[in-house]
Write an enzyme that holds these catalytic residues in place. Structure first.
Site: not given
Lengths: 484, 422
Positions: A48-49, A52, A315, A340, A441
């Protein structure tokens, strides 16, 4: 005789590269091995980049500690390493009284974890921040220290800084065996020969239990969990969000979010599917339907016509459901950074610092006399002023040739991405470094040109140019010419 | 470099080159064509098959042959300058064009009028959301065509083509000729989206199966494609459970539609049409911005390059007239709207002044129709023009000419429709 090193880091994801960068600042020789052609090829490249704030994990857990500390460290490292981070803050949205109680609970937990600045907002205040939010949102938890980032770029920054400080990175280098030499270090067999090392850091992501077992530690197992995503074009942003929007969390996940990226795109996802395979990143119709439905609870009018690609990431969930960080209980000199999963991206610099401190103590190592901060400059043509652009083209005419028209990327930037300290070797490697082929593109126009440039700069024939993975060859000689 | 041009043309494909010729023939003295690729000619350079030019040049040419013809007609004209390896970064309303090239650096150019001829791009995998992994071996048909025809490599040996657009059909034949095995062409619609002649000459002649109402529901393979799962779809294009089957392949080529390349147009703030995805134009191909014209696939995706050239002639001519101050006022602005069975019609409106000429309307239908058909143009509720047709397909454009006398007499908005029966 093979290579010798003080420390071998296994795995070139965000955790491995951050740890390598921390270790390379000590007077230790360090080698990182990555089985794929490029760093950040596993969990780091598809998540999700989000950086947190740190209110999700149970107070006192390794996850909670590393998350809050990692978030703080990124605020420090951002300028030094030129990290692509925007501190947008995050909203967790409640739509029912039950969820409202849940976010109150999150706030209390966040405060106990040491997260600064959180507030509970009413629905209108949340919608003032994110106008496309559902009218059903009645309350939201605002956390100002959360941010969005470009995970590949951060791993690249750590890797480049580590290389500047004398570390070595071996890509296309798979570890096939580890022999613990009875307190006398390790012999590591790889597809690029044997490496002798005093210490091993296991940052092997979804394969961390396999790597631990090779060295004789079978104390934990890793369970892959897949998350699917849909990415939207930049033109959709007005109909989406500017920051990070979560639903109220469930037992296992933070839920399907609607979120901006640092490149101006937006995405929805992920779902959470337990699976046996450690490398099956196939997206599914059911998964797409699930995340679209989930995201619509937050933003009811999703601009589906503007979706440009979908992807999935795996994950690494440990059987303790917490991070496993530190020296192995059974094998001396083996240090784990395992299990992790989220918030692993946020935690990486904290995990790196912790491991580097432990290894420094065990090795009796000190900081290098001269530590290089930062990394080589990277000209980004489209962000320069007209005068700067003109000067750059005068110096190197290749900066005047646009190869990727969707993202305005020049040949000069592509060559730089290949020639950099931890340079691109694949088409997707170029894309992740400088976005060539990442636009509307999706490489339709620039793909063939990027292949040509990779072939030329790496000195390999076109049929040896790969897309991404180890065997992802793209084109072959015509059949009349024979298979090379 | 800051010179004033009569006409600046963005894009040096067939539309741009033809617009340049037309502008020159209509009196423009300083014409500049900006092309991003290494040579002019646009996408035609990789279209090595024949079938081009029958309408416009009255002879059959290959793609490169057609491009060469367009280039030969302008290359020695003193009025026309062509800059290759030059990318336009921005077009402004004042007709300033910002461009960059390795040899000239960043340029600010000024035109009295501008013609947009950027062409189109292919829709990609992401735009149609195909489930499965993301291995090497999935290419748009056009990208693969460039590699095969210009760079000299093949994308794989066992090919599945998704979409029956013309580039996909042409590539089915091309890959067969290269010795590859084309396993199937899959089309989600119940009808083909390519020209009939391409179905016959590229699939039937090579015994390549075309599965209508079928699509790929999963792509398999970790690093390289190993196969696809295919399913039949219902009338809403949803896969029907239980109809899945596997096709073994190492390559998937996508021919799932073309999208006009309009980033510069959007940057300019031009009014766009939601169905053509191109700028809204009048019969002179002038956009919503005075002095800025557009032609070819950037306005709407064409089936034949011949029609692209026809349209570019119009745009070039009126761009030259506008540059020379002979645009002429428009007394009436009449909308051209689409009625029964017509999906799109270009131009979308007519701006008529004292001078009128015949107007050609380009249309695409919403669905395949066959039998006694009547194409009808109505104005103010009255039929002003009609033409009988036997067959109409979404893949083939319909062009009709409204005669000058009829155009001159128009006073209210037009509607075009295609009705069955009389």
């Amino acid at each position: 005789m093979g290579r010798q090193a003080d420390v071998v880091v296994i795995g070139g994801g965000i955790t491995g590269t951050a740890t390598l960068a921390a270790l390379a600042r000590l007077d230790l020789s360090c080698v990182l091995t990555e089985k794929e052609p490029d760093i950040a090829a596993g969990t780091t490249k598809a998540n999700s980049a989000v950086l947190h704030a740190g209110f999700d994990a149970p107070t006192g857990s390794m996850k909670a500690k590393m998350n809050v500390e990692g978030n703080r460290l990124y605020h420090e490292l951002q300028d030094e390493l030129g990290l692509d981070i925007q501190w947008t803050g995050s909203l967790v949205c409640a739509t029912t009284e039950e969820e409202k109680a849940q976010i109150e609970e999150l706030k209390a937990r966040g405060e106990a974890n040491g997260v600064p600045g959180m507030e509970i907002w009413d629905g209108d205040k949340a919608r003032a921040k994110e106008p496309n939010l559902s009218a059903a949102v009645c309350s939201a938890l605002w956390a100002p220290t959360a941010g969005i980032c470009w995970p590949f770029g951060m791993a690249e920054a750590f890797a480049e800084n580590a290389l500047e400080n004398g570390a070595e990175i071996l890509r296309d280098c798979e570890v096939t065996g580890i022999r613990a030499e009875d307190g006398q270090g390790f012999t590591i067999e790889t597809t690029q020969g044997t490496i002798r090392a005093r210490f091993v850091v296991n940052a092997a992501g979804v394969f961390a239990d396999k790597v631990a077992a090779m060295a004789g530690d079978t104390s934990f197992s890793i369970h892959p969990r897949k998350g699917e995503y849909i990415l939207f074009d930049k033109t959709a942003q007005d109909k989406m969000v500017r920051g990070i929007v979560f639903p109220a969390p469930t037992q296992t996940t933070k839920g399907i979010l609607v979120c901006a990226t640092t490149h101006g795109n937006t995405f929805v996802g992920p779902n959470a599917q337990e699976q046996d395979s450690r490398d099956d990143t196939a997206v599914t119709t059911a998964g797409m339907d699930e995340i679209i439905a989930g995201a619509k609870k937050l933003v009811p009018e999703l601009p589906m016509g503007a979706s440009i690609t979908e992807f999935a990431g795996i994950r690494a969930v440990s059987d303790t459901n917490d991070f496993i960080v530190g020296e192995s209980k059974t094998v001396k000199g083996l240090y784990h950074a395992a299990g992790i999963q989220s918030p692993g991206l946020t935690s990486a610099p904290a995990i790196a610092r912790l491991l580097a401190e432990e290894i420094a103590k065990a090795a009796g190592a000190k900081a290098k006399a001269k530590v290089v901060k930062g990394r080589p400059a990277q000209p980004i043509f489209r962000e320069l002023s007209a005068e700067e652009q003109a000067a750059l083209i005068k110096k190197d005419a290749r900066y005047g040739r646009i190869i990727c028209r969707c993202e305005t990327i020049t040949e000069g930037e592509i060559v730089d991405a290949i020639k950099r300290p931890c340079g691109a070797r694949t088409v997707d490697g170029v894309k992740r470094r400088i976005r060539a082929g990442m636009g509307r593109c999706q490489g339709g126009f620039c793909g063939p040109r990027v292949i040509e440039i990779l072939s030329r700069e790496l000195g390999i024939p076109v049929p040896k140019v790969r897309k991404d993975g180890a065997d992802s060859y793209m084109y072959e000689e015509k059949l009349g010419g024979g298979r090379k | 470099m800051s010179e004033l041009y009569d006409v600046i043309i963005v894009g040096g494909g067939p539309a741009g080159l033809t617009a340049a010729l037309s502008a020159q023939q209509n009196g423009a003295k300083k014409i500049l064509v900006l092309e991003r690729d290494r040579e002019p000619g646009g996408i035609l350079q990789q279209c090595v098959h024949n079938g081009f030019g029958l309408h416009h040049f009255k002879e059959e040419l290959t793609g490169p042959g057609y491009a060469q013809r367009c280039y030969d007609l302008v290359k020695d004209l003193p009025e026309v300058e062509i800059l290759v390896d030059t990318m336009v970064l921005e077009v402004r309303k004042d007709k300033t064009v910002r461009a960059v090239s390795p040899t000239r650096g960043v340029m600010e150019l000024h035109g009295k009028s501008v013609v947009l001829t950027m062409g189109c791009r292919e829709r990609t995998r992401g735009a149609i959301r195909i489930p499965g992994t993301r291995p090497a071996g999935v290419y748009t048909a056009g990208a693969a065509q460039r590699m095969v025809n210009m760079e000299g490599y093949i994308p794989g040996r066992k090919i599945v083509i998704l979409g029956s657009g013309d580039i996909g059909l042409i590539m089915a034949r091309r890959m067969s000729l290269e010795g590859c095995k084309v396993q199937a062409v899959l089309e989600i619609c119940p009808f083909s989206n390519g020209l009939t002649r391409n179905i016959v000459q590229c699939l039937n002649d090579y015994d390549i199966p075309l599965h209508l109402s079928h699509t790929i529901v999963a792509i398999h393979g970790k690093d390289r494609v190993t196969g696809v799962t295919v399913a039949k779809v219902d009338e809403k294009s949803r896969p029907i459970p239980g109809t899945e089957f596997e096709i073994d392949c190492d390559t998937v080529l996508l021919s799932v539609g073309l999208i006009p390349e309009n980033e510069l147009s959007r940057g300019l703030g031009l009014q766009m049409h939601p169905l053509t995805s191109g700028p809204i134009v009048d019969q002179r191909r002038e956009t919503s911005e005075p002095g800025i014209f557009a032609a070819g696939n950037v306005v709407h995706v064409h089936d034949l390059v011949d029609f692209v050239s026809d349209e570019a002639e119009i745009a070039g001519k009126f761009a030259a007239k506008a540059a020379l101050g002979a645009g002429g006022g428009a007394a009436r602005d009449l909308a051209v709207t689409t009625g029964e069975n017509i999906r799109t019609c270009v131009p979308q409106h007519l701006r008529l002044g004292a001078e009128t000429e015949s107007v050609r309307l380009f249309m695409r239908v919403t669905q395949p129709l066959r039998g006694k058909l009547k194409l009808k143009v109505e104005s103010g509720g009255e039929e002003v023009f009609s033409k009988p047709l036997m067959i109409a397909k979404p893949s083939e454009m319909i062009a009709v000419d409204l005669p000058e006398a009829k155009v001159g007499a128009l006073t209210s908005d037009l509607t075009v429709s295609l009705t069955e029966g009389n």
